[in-house]
Design an enzyme around this catalytic site. Structure first.
Site, PDB file in Angstrom:
ATOM      1  N   GLU A 270       0.843  -1.207   0.000  1.00 47.48           N
ATOM      2  CA  GLU A 270       0.000   0.000   0.000  1.00 47.48           C
ATOM      3  C   GLU A 270       0.875   1.252   0.000  1.00 47.48           C
ATOM      4  O   GLU A 270       0.570   2.239  -0.676  1.00 47.48           O
ATOM      5  CB  GLU A 270      -0.940   0.009   1.208  1.00 47.48           C
ATOM      6  CG  GLU A 270      -1.908  -1.153   1.247  1.00 47.48           C
ATOM      7  CD  GLU A 270      -2.695  -1.320  -0.039  1.00 47.48           C
ATOM      8  OE1 GLU A 270      -3.228  -0.322  -0.560  1.00 47.48           O
ATOM      9  OE2 GLU A 270      -2.789  -2.469  -0.535  1.00 47.48           O
ATOM     10  N   TRP A 273       1.849   1.801  -3.432  1.00 43.88           N
ATOM     11  CA  TRP A 273       0.803   2.485  -4.228  1.00 43.88           C
ATOM     12  C   TRP A 273       0.967   3.998  -4.113  1.00 43.88           C
ATOM     13  O   TRP A 273       0.788   4.742  -5.074  1.00 43.88           O
ATOM     14  CB  TRP A 273      -0.606   2.120  -3.716  1.00 43.88           C
ATOM     15  CG  TRP A 273      -1.249   0.948  -4.394  1.00 43.88           C
ATOM     16  CD1 TRP A 273      -1.454  -0.282  -3.857  1.00 43.88           C
ATOM     17  CD2 TRP A 273      -1.793   0.892  -5.738  1.00 43.88           C
ATOM     18  NE1 TRP A 273      -2.085  -1.090  -4.778  1.00 43.88           N
ATOM     19  CE2 TRP A 273      -2.309  -0.400  -5.932  1.00 43.88           C
ATOM     20  CE3 TRP A 273      -1.887   1.822  -6.782  1.00 43.88           C
ATOM     21  CZ2 TRP A 273      -2.919  -0.791  -7.124  1.00 43.88           C
ATOM     22  CZ3 TRP A 273      -2.485   1.435  -7.966  1.00 43.88           C
ATOM     23  CH2 TRP A 273      -2.989   0.142  -8.132  1.00 43.88           C
ATOM     24  N   TRP A 301     -20.555  13.226 -18.401  1.00 43.52           N
ATOM     25  CA  TRP A 301     -21.241  12.374 -17.416  1.00 43.52           C
ATOM     26  C   TRP A 301     -22.646  12.929 -17.226  1.00 43.52           C
ATOM     27  O   TRP A 301     -22.798  14.088 -16.822  1.00 43.52           O
ATOM     28  CB  TRP A 301     -20.461  12.363 -16.102  1.00 43.52           C
ATOM     29  CG  TRP A 301     -19.080  11.781 -16.221  1.00 43.52           C
ATOM     30  CD1 TRP A 301     -17.963  12.408 -16.700  1.00 43.52           C
ATOM     31  CD2 TRP A 301     -18.674  10.450 -15.888  1.00 43.52           C
ATOM     32  NE1 TRP A 301     -16.888  11.548 -16.673  1.00 43.52           N
ATOM     33  CE2 TRP A 301     -17.296  10.339 -16.168  1.00 43.52           C
ATOM     34  CE3 TRP A 301     -19.331   9.335 -15.355  1.00 43.52           C
ATOM     35  CZ2 TRP A 301     -16.575   9.166 -15.953  1.00 43.52           C
ATOM     36  CZ3 TRP A 301     -18.608   8.172 -15.133  1.00 43.52           C
ATOM     37  CH2 TRP A 301     -17.251   8.087 -15.432  1.00 43.52           C
ATOM     38  N   ASN A 336     -10.641   3.099   3.388  1.00 40.45           N
ATOM     39  CA  ASN A 336     -10.335   2.850   1.973  1.00 40.45           C
ATOM     40  C   ASN A 336     -11.435   2.066   1.257  1.00 40.45           C
ATOM     41  O   ASN A 336     -11.809   2.386   0.130  1.00 40.45           O
ATOM     42  CB  ASN A 336      -9.001   2.109   1.848  1.00 40.45           C
ATOM     43  CG  ASN A 336      -8.646   1.846   0.398  1.00 40.45           C
ATOM     44  OD1 ASN A 336      -8.521   2.775  -0.383  1.00 40.45           O
ATOM     45  ND2 ASN A 336      -8.530   0.581   0.022  1.00 40.45           N
ATOM     46  N   TRP A 354     -16.133  11.879 -12.104  1.00 38.29           N
ATOM     47  CA  TRP A 354     -15.173  11.620 -11.013  1.00 38.29           C
ATOM     48  C   TRP A 354     -14.537  12.914 -10.523  1.00 38.29           C
ATOM     49  O   TRP A 354     -14.137  13.022  -9.362  1.00 38.29           O
ATOM     50  CB  TRP A 354     -14.098  10.613 -11.447  1.00 38.29           C
ATOM     51  CG  TRP A 354     -13.248  11.052 -12.619  1.00 38.29           C
ATOM     52  CD1 TRP A 354     -13.476  10.767 -13.928  1.00 38.29           C
ATOM     53  CD2 TRP A 354     -12.053  11.848 -12.575  1.00 38.29           C
ATOM     54  NE1 TRP A 354     -12.493  11.336 -14.710  1.00 38.29           N
ATOM     55  CE2 TRP A 354     -11.601  12.000 -13.904  1.00 38.29           C
ATOM     56  CE3 TRP A 354     -11.316  12.432 -11.548  1.00 38.29           C
ATOM     57  CZ2 TRP A 354     -10.455  12.724 -14.230  1.00 38.29           C
ATOM     58  CZ3 TRP A 354     -10.171  13.159 -11.873  1.00 38.29           C
ATOM     59  CH2 TRP A 354      -9.757  13.301 -13.200  1.00 38.29           C
ATOM     60  N   TRP A 377      -9.689   8.127  -7.448  1.00 43.12           N
ATOM     61  CA  TRP A 377     -10.909   8.465  -8.194  1.00 43.12           C
ATOM     62  C   TRP A 377     -10.863   7.928  -9.615  1.00 43.12           C
ATOM     63  O   TRP A 377     -11.840   7.357 -10.112  1.00 43.12           O
ATOM     64  CB  TRP A 377     -11.153   9.981  -8.181  1.00 43.12           C
ATOM     65  CG  TRP A 377     -11.945  10.333  -6.969  1.00 43.12           C
ATOM     66  CD1 TRP A 377     -11.465  10.810  -5.784  1.00 43.12           C
ATOM     67  CD2 TRP A 377     -13.355  10.141  -6.782  1.00 43.12           C
ATOM     68  NE1 TRP A 377     -12.487  10.938  -4.879  1.00 43.12           N
ATOM     69  CE2 TRP A 377     -13.659  10.546  -5.462  1.00 43.12           C
ATOM     70  CE3 TRP A 377     -14.393   9.686  -7.589  1.00 43.12           C
ATOM     71  CZ2 TRP A 377     -14.954  10.494  -4.941  1.00 43.12           C
ATOM     72  CZ3 TRP A 377     -15.691   9.636  -7.075  1.00 43.12           C
ATOM     73  CH2 TRP A 377     -15.961  10.036  -5.773  1.00 43.12           C
TER      74      TRP A 377
END
Ligand SMILES: Cc1cc2nc3c(=O)[nH]c(=O)nc-3n(C[C@H](O)[C@H](O)[C@H](O)COP(=O)(O)OP(=O)(O)OC[C@H]3O[C@@H](n4cnc5c(N)ncnc54)[C@H](O)[C@@H]3O)c2cc1C
Length: 460
Positions: A270, A273, A301, A336, A354, A377
């Site tokens: 993590e 990431w 959107w 998360n 988003w 996102w």
């Protein structure tokens, strides 16, 4: 030894294991530590009781107290750092200003201007990697290109890691500048910077970061099994400290290495990431304002504003979504798993962009970080680098049943339905006439919206 220096702290609010401060104190006789409340950033904040500002302020107060205990103190300025840092450097007649890298597009432009101004005064801006283990182009593919997929990046990151990459950047506290001139402004009350104090649920400062890391030690071996359940504290809760540098990323990685287990391997992934998204921001800064995938850049959107408003207020009728959104607004925190659920719900059930969701998170998240938030996102919306495939759409009911099986988390934030049993609480409308009257019916039907999302995203 050269003369004096300034160390300008920004997203590295600590006095230990600090790359810039380590270099400054090693090379200069006297080092003054300075922080600038950047008016451009502060003026853009919507809330005068912003929790991030309180966190920063309290963390600075801790630094100031530690410096005073050594006969120095923190210098705190308020305004435009492009003017203020060179001016202070001139007043104190330092040889150089030291700072750690900040790869956000705004920060890069700011630092370039500061460096130019300093150069014209025959002073230098010396900057260092500190916020991540590997930055920019340090981890590349075999042909020297940028990774666009996390797993091979993670493998290359691990293969490259050497003890020196995580070694402590030690600070020589004998070099802190004693008896700074009166003209250098001290830390004022928070109201002096136009903000009021807000209640925090976590202890700020380097002491708070270290306590959190120590407390997490016992959970670390079980991280893999516990990290997805929002009702329990199965994750480190360190993101705010990592964001503001009240803990050093090297210390976090050393901790993972020292407590070697399946849990720590997963946890280190993590942290990788985080490096990955920082690398993406630095190498593809355009992705901070538009979809990483070019085919989605002109996508309109179609979701209506009322649905976006209902999502923000935690009034969608989907309990797991509403609980998470209410917690975010009240505390600045979201687990998360819930970030993934609500981001998928906004984009693929409500068909809202988003970017709207990203901006709402940016307003409230205490750990808001441009690179990770944008990455998260765009992952959920399927528009990003190494994103969730567009046809993978979370079902908010089964996610709720799986990750909050007893409804413990939902009950904390949606009191209107707290009396429902663990079977009914995930989709109360299915009770028909028995559904609670004071809780909204679902604003959309998941199956219908799923089909619309597939159509919208597959067209591209
Ligand atoms: C839509 C969305 C938005 C997000 N916005 C942010 C944000 O603004 N700031 C932020 O720090 N994280 C963000 N994340 C990532 C992640 O949700 C948080 O880092 C995590 O919940 C923080 O909790 P923790 O410290 O207990 O994490 P742990 O599980 O203990 O993980 C340890 C650390 O690793 C890093 N990390 C964990 N997961 C990720 C990830 N997916 N991406 C990048 N870094 C990660 C964080 O620094 C975290 O503190 C976002 C995720 C999503 C899906």
């Amino acid at each position: 030894m050269p003369g004096d220096a300034l160390c300008w702290i920004r997203r590295d609010l600590r006095l230990h294991d600090h790359a810039a401060l380590s270099a400054a104190t090693a090379h200069h006789q006297r080092v003054a530590v300075v922080f600038v409340f950047d008016a451009l950033i502060l003026n853009a904040l919507e809330d005068r009781d912003d929790k991030r500002v309180t966190f920063i302020y309290e963390s600075l107060a801790e630094i100031d107290a530690a410096l005073r205990a050594r006969g120095s103190r923190l210098i705190v300025l308020h305004g435009d750092p492009v003017e203020l840092i060179p001016r202070l450097a001139l007043e104190l007649r330092v040889d150089a200003v030291y700072a750690n890298h900040d790869d956000e597009p705004y920060a890069i432009a700011r630092d370039q201007r500061v460096a130019q101004a300093l150069q014209s005064q025959v002073q230098s801006l010396n900057t260092f990697k500190d916020h991540v283990i590997f930055e920019r182009q340090e981890v590349t593919t075999q042909s020297g290109g940028d990774f666009r997929v996390y797993t091979p990046y993670m493998r290359a990151w691990r293969a490259r890691l050497r003890p020196a990459d995580v070694a402590e950047r030690s600070v020589d506290d004998k070099s802190f500048w004693l008896n700074l001139p009166e003209s250098a402004p001290a830390l004022a009350p928070l109201s002096g910077y136009g903000f009021q104090s807000s209640e925090l649920w976590l202890k700020p400062g380097a002491s708070g970061g270290r306590e959190r890391l120590a407390a997490f030690t016992q959970d670390l071996p079980h991280y893999g099994q516990r990290r997805d359940f929002p009702a329990i504290s199965g994750t480190s809760g360190l993101s705010v400290h990592l964001r503001f540098g009240t803990i050093s990323i090297r210390e976090a990685v050393r901790h993972a290495q020292r407590h070697d287990s399946a849990g720590s391997t997963k946890w280190l992934n993590e942290l990788i990431w985080r490096d990955f998204y920082q690398m993406i921001m630095s190498r593809f800064p355009q992705a901070m304002t538009t979809s990483f995938k070019p085919e989605y850049r002109d996508l309109v959107w179609p979701g209506p504003t009322e649905h976006f408003e209902a999502w923000k207020e935690g009034q969608t009728g989907y309990p797991i979504v509403d609980a998470a959104m209410r917690e975010l607004k009240q505390t600045g925190w979201m687990h998360n798993r819930l970030r993934m659920i609500v981001a998928s719900f906004l984009t693929k059930d409500l068909l809202v962009s988003w970017q709207d969701g990203e901006a709402h998170f940016a307003r409230y998240l205490l750990d808001f970080d441009l690179a990770s938030n944008n990455g998260g996102w765009q992952w959920a919306a399927s528009t990003g680098v190494d994103a969730q495939p567009y046809f993978r759409i979370f079902n908010p009911i089964t996610q709720s049943q799986k990750f909050d099986p007893e409804g413990t988390y939902i009950r904390r934030w949606v009191p209107e339905i707290a009396h429902l049993d663990s079977k009914d609480i995930h989709a109360p409308w299915q009770l028909g006439l028995m559904a609670p009257a004071d809780y909204p019916a679902p604003i959309v039907d998941h199956a219908t919206q799923r089909a619309l999302a597939l159509e919208l995203l597959a067209k591209k």
